[in-house]
Design an enzyme around this catalytic site. Structure first.
Site, PDB file in Angstrom:
ATOM      1  N   CYS A  79      29.839 -45.572 -56.091  1.00 29.07           N
ATOM      2  CA  CYS A  79      31.287 -46.028 -55.560  1.00 29.07           C
ATOM      3  C   CYS A  79      31.971 -44.896 -55.474  1.00 29.07           C
ATOM      4  O   CYS A  79      33.050 -45.147 -54.526  1.00 29.07           O
ATOM      5  CB  CYS A  79      31.996 -46.705 -56.701  1.00 29.07           C
ATOM      6  SG  CYS A  79      31.257 -48.365 -57.155  1.00 29.07           S
ATOM      7  N   HIS A 113      39.800 -46.655 -55.434  1.00 30.51           N
ATOM      8  CA  HIS A 113      38.606 -47.636 -55.458  1.00 30.51           C
ATOM      9  C   HIS A 113      38.725 -48.733 -56.140  1.00 30.51           C
ATOM     10  O   HIS A 113      39.729 -48.778 -57.043  1.00 30.51           O
ATOM     11  CB  HIS A 113      37.473 -46.726 -56.331  1.00 30.51           C
ATOM     12  CG  HIS A 113      36.338 -47.538 -56.476  1.00 30.51           C
ATOM     13  ND1 HIS A 113      35.824 -48.191 -55.428  1.00 30.51           N
ATOM     14  CD2 HIS A 113      35.614 -47.915 -57.543  1.00 30.51           C
ATOM     15  CE1 HIS A 113      34.647 -48.707 -55.896  1.00 30.51           C
ATOM     16  NE2 HIS A 113      34.308 -48.711 -57.213  1.00 30.51           N
ATOM     17  N   ASN A 131      34.691 -55.695 -55.622  1.00 29.00           N
ATOM     18  CA  ASN A 131      34.226 -54.503 -55.401  1.00 29.00           C
ATOM     19  C   ASN A 131      33.144 -54.007 -54.533  1.00 29.00           C
ATOM     20  O   ASN A 131      31.944 -54.631 -54.934  1.00 29.00           O
ATOM     21  CB  ASN A 131      33.780 -53.779 -56.877  1.00 29.00           C
ATOM     22  CG  ASN A 131      33.418 -52.486 -56.842  1.00 29.00           C
ATOM     23  OD1 ASN A 131      33.258 -51.817 -55.797  1.00 29.00           O
ATOM     24  ND2 ASN A 131      33.020 -51.733 -58.165  1.00 29.00           N
TER      25      ASN A 131
END
Ligand code: UT7
Length: 330
Positions: free
Chosen positions: A115, A254, A284
């Site tokens: 990520c 994020h 996500n």
């Protein structure tokens, strides 16, 4: 004055199909209230096109970026594709993307940092600009997370989605990346991983039967590390650049969990009006989250705005970037 790497154009792409919380309620034992209160997610996009991988979305994002900037692919020097879901395990996805966008003069490579991949890619790409050797670098971050998610596992299938975003980096004396902090800790890999399919445990009938090719996450453990480290690193980059909350135009976080984002903003002393947020719409998207935030908020950004990027992901990997925005909305 040292050359900096400024973002001069942004592109994005999310698939049309919307996997809503209501649809997920019919697939696994979950409900809209749980998903919304624990994560902030309402729906995510899923790439349904047969045979289309991450490059499909990355190419669309870059095509938009090139058109907005009014340049041809042949002018690009380097394409970095930050992804955790390459089209294929061996052939470079970035090489395919570069060829398809007409970047015949570019070299290209993939970057895998879960990520945090886009953040790592942004810093890596910037350094090619800062040497003075390269003038136009594309960093594209994207993932087809639906290709590695078990849609019978409620602990992961409600979280992830598909999407890609891209930025163009060009030299500037004033704007662009001002500072960065990148961190990693390999002890974290026991909490977020795909068990098989890599060199340690190649695929077999057994690994497939045991569902070892899907993402496994110890949510609470990852949450603890993410909350602490994203907040710490964001506070640290502000402090060492003499920035106070009033100096910040936006936090670009994020999009893993709204509660992690809120904790980071809190620590930085900034209110919700200064936090880029689209987790409710896309979930996500791993490497897609940061550039898709820029894509959604581009029209709000003004030349000179101070942005703080912040990410945390598998590995563990995390970091923060301080960037000065380079252009006004058109
Ligand atoms: O992007 C890469 C980095 N990743 C992250 O930053 C993710 C970090 N972790 C998280 O965001 C959160 O830990 C999750 C959203 C994954 C989970 O939230 P949580 O508040 O930590 O929940 P939990 O795992 O502690 O589970 C609480 C309860 C459990 O039930 P019991 O044991 O209390 O009976 C779970 O079984 O919620 C249950 N649960 C669910 N219930 C309804 C887990 N998933 C679901 C679900 N729907 N989808």
């Amino acid at each position: 004055m040292a050359v900096k790497a400024a973002i001069t154009s942004v592109g994005g792409y999310v698939p049309e199909y919307r996997l809503t919380n209501q649809i997920l309620e019919s697939m696994v034992d979950t409900n809209d209230e749980w998903i919304t209160s624990r994560t902030g997610i309402k729906e995510r996009r899923i790439l349904k096109e047969e045979g289309a991988g991450t490059s499909f979305m990355a190419i669309k994002a870059i095509e938009e970026l090139l058109e907005k900037r009014g340049i041809e692919g042949s002018e690009i020097d380097l394409v970095i594709c930050s992804t955790t879901t390459p089209d294929m395990p061996v052939a470079s996805t970035a090489a395919y993307i570069a060829t398809k966008i007409g970047a015949e003069n570019a070299f290209s490579f993939d970057l895998q940092s879960a990520c945090s991949g886009f953040l790592y890619g942004l810093v890596t790409g910037s350094q090619f600009i800062e040497t003075g050797k390269h003038k136009k670098v594309i960093v594209v971050g994207g993932d087809k997370m639906s290709s590695i998610i078990d849609y019978s596992d409620r602990t992961t299938c409600v979280i992830f989605g598909d999407g890609a975003g891209a930025v163009l980096l060009e030299p500037s004396e004033e704007f662009g990346v001002q500072d960065s902090i990148l961190k990693s800790d390999g002890n974290g890999r026991e909490f977020l991983y795909i068990k098989s399919g890599g060199s340690m445990r190649p695929p077999t009938h057994e690994t497939v039967e045991n569902k070892e090719h899907f993402v496994h996450q110890e949510g609470q453990q990852v949450f603890k590390f993410a909350v602490t480290n994203m907040a710490n690193v964001s506070a640290k980059i502000m402090e060492r650049n003499g920035l106070v909350s009033d100096d910040i135009a936006y936090l670009v976080p994020h999009q893993a969990n709204k509660r992690i984002i809120d904790a980071t903003a809190n620590r930085m002393g900034i209110g919700p009006d200064k936090v880029m947020l689209n987790i409710h719409r896309y979930g996500n998207t791993t490497n897609g989250t940061l550039p898709l935030c820029l894509w959604d908020y581009e029209k709000e950004l003004k030349k000179g705005d101070n942005l703080i990027f912040s990410a945390f992901g598998g590995g563990f990997t995390w970091g923060s970037v301080y960037l000065k925005w380079a252009y006004n909305p058109s």
